[in-house]
Design a protein around this motif. Structure first.
Motif, PDB file in Angstrom:
ATOM      1  N   ARG A   1       0.834  -1.210   0.000  1.00 18.64           N
ATOM      2  CA  ARG A   1       0.000   0.000   0.000  1.00 18.64           C
ATOM      3  C   ARG A   1       0.865   1.255   0.000  1.00 18.64           C
ATOM      4  NH1 ARG A   1      -1.949  -0.208   5.165  1.00 18.64           N
ATOM      5  NH2 ARG A   1      -0.289   1.223   5.799  1.00 18.64           N
ATOM      6  N   ASP A   2       1.881   1.281   0.854  1.00 20.05           N
ATOM      7  CA  ASP A   2       2.748   2.457   0.935  1.00 20.05           C
ATOM      8  C   ASP A   2       3.546   2.657  -0.353  1.00 20.05           C
ATOM      9  OD1 ASP A   2       1.809   2.929   3.470  1.00 20.05           O
ATOM     10  OD2 ASP A   2       3.509   1.997   4.492  1.00 20.05           O
ATOM     11  N   LEU A   3       4.026   1.569  -0.941  1.00 20.25           N
ATOM     12  CA  LEU A   3       4.745   1.688  -2.209  1.00 20.25           C
ATOM     13  C   LEU A   3       3.861   2.303  -3.286  1.00 20.25           C
ATOM     14  CD1 LEU A   3       6.661  -1.725  -2.307  1.00 20.25           C
ATOM     15  CD2 LEU A   3       7.695   0.553  -2.101  1.00 20.25           C
ATOM     16  N   LEU A   4       2.608   1.868  -3.338  1.00 22.85           N
ATOM     17  CA  LEU A   4       1.687   2.402  -4.344  1.00 22.85           C
ATOM     18  C   LEU A   4       1.334   3.861  -4.054  1.00 22.85           C
ATOM     19  CD1 LEU A   4      -0.700  -0.659  -4.806  1.00 22.85           C
ATOM     20  CD2 LEU A   4       1.035   0.174  -6.411  1.00 22.85           C
ATOM     21  N   ARG A   5       1.404   4.255  -2.797  1.00 23.69           N
ATOM     22  CA  ARG A   5       1.138   5.647  -2.436  1.00 23.69           C
ATOM     23  C   ARG A   5       2.380   6.521  -2.595  1.00 23.69           C
ATOM     24  NH1 ARG A   5       0.555   6.597   2.578  1.00 23.69           N
ATOM     25  NH2 ARG A   5      -0.516   8.575   2.214  1.00 23.69           N
ATOM     26  N   GLY A   6       3.512   5.910  -2.839  1.00 18.89           N
ATOM     27  CA  GLY A   6       4.740   6.682  -2.992  1.00 18.89           C
ATOM     28  C   GLY A   6       5.365   7.096  -1.687  1.00 18.89           C
ATOM     29  N   THR A   7       5.074   6.368  -0.608  1.00 21.96           N
ATOM     30  CA  THR A   7       5.668   6.669   0.695  1.00 21.96           C
ATOM     31  C   THR A   7       6.562   5.508   1.126  1.00 21.96           C
ATOM     32  OG1 THR A   7       3.789   5.741   1.901  1.00 21.96           O
ATOM     33  CG2 THR A   7       3.694   8.089   1.359  1.00 21.96           C
ATOM     34  N   GLU A   8       7.466   5.778   2.043  1.00 22.43           N
ATOM     35  CA  GLU A   8       8.425   4.765   2.503  1.00 22.43           C
ATOM     36  C   GLU A   8       7.745   3.805   3.471  1.00 22.43           C
ATOM     37  OE1 GLU A   8      11.987   2.755   2.779  1.00 22.43           O
ATOM     38  OE2 GLU A   8      11.521   4.460   1.478  1.00 22.43           O
ATOM     39  N   PRO A   9       7.708   2.501   3.171  1.00 18.77           N
ATOM     40  CA  PRO A   9       7.105   1.539   4.103  1.00 18.77           C
ATOM     41  C   PRO A   9       7.865   1.497   5.423  1.00 18.77           C
ATOM     42  CG  PRO A   9       7.324   0.581   1.901  1.00 18.77           C
ATOM     43  CD  PRO A   9       8.116   1.863   1.902  1.00 18.77           C
ATOM     44  N   GLN A  10       7.118   1.269   6.497  1.00 14.44           N
ATOM     45  CA  GLN A  10       7.732   1.112   7.818  1.00 14.44           C
ATOM     46  C   GLN A  10       8.032  -0.346   8.125  1.00 14.44           C
ATOM     47  OE1 GLN A  10       8.540   3.951   9.663  1.00 14.44           O
ATOM     48  NE2 GLN A  10       7.907   4.843   7.714  1.00 14.44           N
ATOM     49  N   ASP A  11       7.227  -1.246   7.558  1.00 16.73           N
ATOM     50  CA  ASP A  11       7.412  -2.679   7.764  1.00 16.73           C
ATOM     51  C   ASP A  11       7.335  -3.379   6.413  1.00 16.73           C
ATOM     52  OD1 ASP A  11       7.347  -2.784  10.776  1.00 16.73           O
ATOM     53  OD2 ASP A  11       5.370  -1.920  10.405  1.00 16.73           O
ATOM     54  N   TRP A  12       8.045  -4.491   6.315  1.00 21.10           N
ATOM     55  CA  TRP A  12       8.064  -5.259   5.076  1.00 21.10           C
ATOM     56  C   TRP A  12       7.576  -6.672   5.381  1.00 21.10           C
ATOM     57  CZ3 TRP A  12       9.355  -2.722   0.577  1.00 21.10           C
ATOM     58  CH2 TRP A  12       9.969  -1.473   0.730  1.00 21.10           C
ATOM     59  N   ASP A  13       6.296  -6.926   5.141  1.00 23.42           N
ATOM     60  CA  ASP A  13       5.720  -8.241   5.397  1.00 23.42           C
ATOM     61  C   ASP A  13       5.771  -9.081   4.121  1.00 23.42           C
ATOM     62  OD1 ASP A  13       5.122  -7.700   8.053  1.00 23.42           O
ATOM     63  OD2 ASP A  13       3.209  -6.768   7.532  1.00 23.42           O
ATOM     64  N   ILE A  14       6.086 -10.345   4.308  1.00 20.33           N
ATOM     65  CA  ILE A  14       6.264 -11.266   3.183  1.00 20.33           C
ATOM     66  C   ILE A  14       5.320 -12.444   3.368  1.00 20.33           C
ATOM     67  CG2 ILE A  14       7.901 -12.835   2.059  1.00 20.33           C
ATOM     68  CD1 ILE A  14      10.127 -10.868   3.051  1.00 20.33           C
ATOM     69  N   CYS A  15       4.669 -12.852   2.293  1.00 26.90           N
ATOM     70  CA  CYS A  15       3.843 -14.062   2.333  1.00 26.90           C
ATOM     71  C   CYS A  15       4.383 -15.053   1.316  1.00 26.90           C
ATOM     72  CB  CYS A  15       2.372 -13.742   2.076  1.00 26.90           C
ATOM     73  SG  CYS A  15       2.021 -13.022   0.458  1.00 26.90           S
ATOM     74  N   THR A  16       4.103 -16.319   1.552  1.00 24.45           N
ATOM     75  CA  THR A  16       4.707 -17.364   0.719  1.00 24.45           C
ATOM     76  C   THR A  16       3.810 -18.592   0.654  1.00 24.45           C
ATOM     77  OG1 THR A  16       6.642 -18.786   0.441  1.00 24.45           O
ATOM     78  CG2 THR A  16       5.995 -18.279   2.704  1.00 24.45           C
ATOM     79  N   SER A  17       3.985 -19.373  -0.416  1.00 26.78           N
ATOM     80  CA  SER A  17       3.264 -20.648  -0.531  1.00 26.78           C
ATOM     81  C   SER A  17       3.944 -21.740   0.283  1.00 26.78           C
ATOM     82  CB  SER A  17       3.183 -21.071  -2.002  1.00 26.78           C
ATOM     83  OG  SER A  17       4.489 -21.204  -2.561  1.00 26.78           O
ATOM     84  N   ALA A  18       5.157 -21.504   0.764  1.00 24.72           N
ATOM     85  CA  ALA A  18       5.852 -22.492   1.600  1.00 24.72           C
ATOM     86  C   ALA A  18       5.157 -22.599   2.951  1.00 24.72           C
ATOM     87  CB  ALA A  18       7.301 -22.079   1.790  1.00 24.72           C
ATOM     88  N   SER A  19       5.100 -23.812   3.480  1.00 21.29           N
ATOM     89  CA  SER A  19       4.543 -23.991   4.820  1.00 21.29           C
ATOM     90  C   SER A  19       5.510 -23.406   5.852  1.00 21.29           C
ATOM     91  CB  SER A  19       4.322 -25.479   5.108  1.00 21.29           C
ATOM     92  OG  SER A  19       5.585 -26.125   5.279  1.00 21.29           O
ATOM     93  N   PRO A  20       5.048 -23.168   7.077  1.00 16.51           N
ATOM     94  CA  PRO A  20       5.958 -22.639   8.105  1.00 16.51           C
ATOM     95  C   PRO A  20       7.194 -23.524   8.292  1.00 16.51           C
ATOM     96  CG  PRO A  20       3.696 -22.534   8.873  1.00 16.51           C
ATOM     97  CD  PRO A  20       3.669 -23.293   7.591  1.00 16.51           C
ATOM     98  N   GLU A  21       6.998 -24.842   8.290  1.00 16.20           N
ATOM     99  CA  GLU A  21       8.116 -25.753   8.473  1.00 16.20           C
ATOM    100  C   GLU A  21       9.086 -25.682   7.290  1.00 16.20           C
ATOM    101  OE1 GLU A  21       4.799 -26.701  10.964  1.00 16.20           O
ATOM    102  OE2 GLU A  21       4.899 -26.551   8.780  1.00 16.20           O
TER     103      GLU A  21
END
Length: 460
Positions: free
Chosen positions: A31-51
């Protein structure tokens, strides 16, 4: 889409993709990238299981923590930073209106995005810059609209805090809330009763300090009334030709962007009943109860309550009168009080404020001079101390402090200068119960009555 990533986030995305898994940035950072502002946190999601995520990075010597593994989240440390990596998931019902009863890990990103609160937070982007935006969040960002991802009533009933998050985003980003989302927000507002006080506290402080806070408070006052019903009485009052709620909102808009000041402006007239405004001490007491209900820390709560207690205290351009509020409040709190008074005056209809604002600036200048000159304002500033009082024959104990306070009172009022000889000469005239109720010379001198004192100045 081209964007710059922290080295650690880039490493994690590259590593997961190289291992054959899908991996994307998701949520607020996109959301912040699309708004042109510097993100405060970088969350990542993945198809890999936690293990699989744990194994992928541990075999490469990375530090990994199982921070929320039951919900699919692990924390990976890379390039000196920590990044949350969460497996694509769907969620079960929210029995506690905060956490899902269970989660299902899924292979498709779109299923994960469908569980998120608002469309602007339901966007993902991969390392190559490809957007995954099934709910049109990027268009809502372009238009400045907050809209739930999916059925808005379901989103708010899953977690009542999303109601406050919607208002906070509207206030901080200057966005409007989409019609159906706004309708569901209002109809579900009782869900806030199931949200912890601490979580509401955090969102409220971010809401009220947002540049669009005034518009949100005008549009959705009933949401705040849900957890602070004491605010509702303001709509029945009128001051300076304005509805009490509107006058309060204007003061919140005018005051500088600091959460304690914003909250003091919001709560300064609570208490009372019906159309009757509350006395400052009553407002302060009511505000104290309200702040405690949302678990505000002692320091911030006491500062807010103190500012409300003094919100309408008379301030004078006479130096001997101005020293007393400066003595009661430390300089930072006094200047905050002046800022609140400025905001309150500026909130009035045009034409009523110019002269008062000018006088307030003169008071600020005089206060700055008094402080800069190091004038006596506290017991620590007195030219005598407890040892001098004891040496004069007063028994050690509480009476020493009472006598010092009496001397300070006389210095503040201009009755005696803060000079050692003058204070020692005044000392025998202070009434002292420990010495039989009279000054040691039998001529006890109470604090001069209001009016002119022996130095020719007026008492506060």
């Amino acid at each position: 889409m081209r964007f710059q990533l922290p080295a650690g986030a880039a490493y994690i995305l590259q590593t997961l993709e190289a291992a054959g898994w899908e991996a994307c940035l998701v949520g607020g950072c996109v959301r912040d990238l699309l708004r042109g502002t510097e993100p405060q946190d970088w969350d990542i999601c993945t198809s890999a299981s936690p293990e699989q995520t744990l194994s992928c990075f541990r075999t490469r010597g990375q530090r990994v923590l199982e921070t929320g593994i039951q919900h699919g989240t692990v924390t990976v440390f890379a390039e000196g930073e920590a990044f949350e990596v969460t497996t694509y998931r769907t969620e079960g019902p929210y029995s506690d209106s905060r956490h899902p009863d269970f989660v299902h890990f899924v292979p498709e990103l779109e299923l994960d995005l469908a569980r998120r609160d608002f469309t602007m937070n339901a966007i993902a982007i991969d390392l190559a810059g490809k957007l995954r935006d099934p709910f049109g969040g990027s268009e809502d960002i372009r238009r400045g609209v907050i809209r739930c991802a999916g059925d808005p009533e379901r989103r708010f009933r899953e977690d009542g805090l999303r109601i406050m998050r919607a208002l906070r985003f509207a206030a901080s980003l200057g966005y409007t809330i989409e019609e159906q989302t706004a309708k569901a927000l209002r109809s579900c507002r009782a869900m806030l009763k199931q949200v912890s006080a601490e979580r509401i506290n955090r969102e409220l402080c971010r809401l009220i300090t947002g540049p669009g806070a005034g518009a949100v408070l005008r549009e959705y006052p009933e949401v705040l009334w849900e957890f602070w019903p004491q605010l509702e009485t303001l709509r029945h009052r009128e001051r300076s030709g304005l509805n009490g709620w509107e006058r309060t909102v204007r003061a919140v808009e005018e005051v500088t962007i600091e959460a304690p000041l914003k909250l003091a402006a919001l709560l300064h007239d609570v208490g009372g009943s019906g159309c009757q405004s509350a006395a400052p001490e009553e407002s302060a007491g009511t505000a104290d109860v309200m702040l405690r209900s949302l678990r505000f820390g002692n320091a911030s709560r006491k500062r807010i309550v103190t500012l409300i207690e003094h919100y309408y205290a008379p301030l004078s351009l006479r130096e001997e009168e101005l020293r007393r509020p400066l003595s009661r409040l430390e300089p930072e709190a006094f200047y905050q009080l002046l800022e609140l008074r400025r905001a309150d005056i500026a909130a009035q209809p045009q034409g009523l404020s110019e002269a008062r604002l000018e006088e307030l600036e003169q008071i600020r200048s005089m206060a700055e001079r008094i402080i800069a000159e190091g004038q006596c304002l506290t017991l620590g500033d007195l030219e005598i101390n407890g040892r001098d009082v004891i040496a004069a024959g007063i028994p050690s104990g509480p009476e020493v402090g009472r006598i010092l306070n009496a001397l300070l009172d006389r210095v503040l009022s201009g009755y005696v200068p803060n000079e050692r000889e003058a204070l020692l000469k005044m000392l025998p005239q202070i009434p002292c119960p420990a010495m039989g109720g009279e000054g040691r010379e039998g001529a006890a001198l109470a604090l001069p009555p209001r009016g002119l004192n022996p130095l020719g100045t007026r008492n506060f």
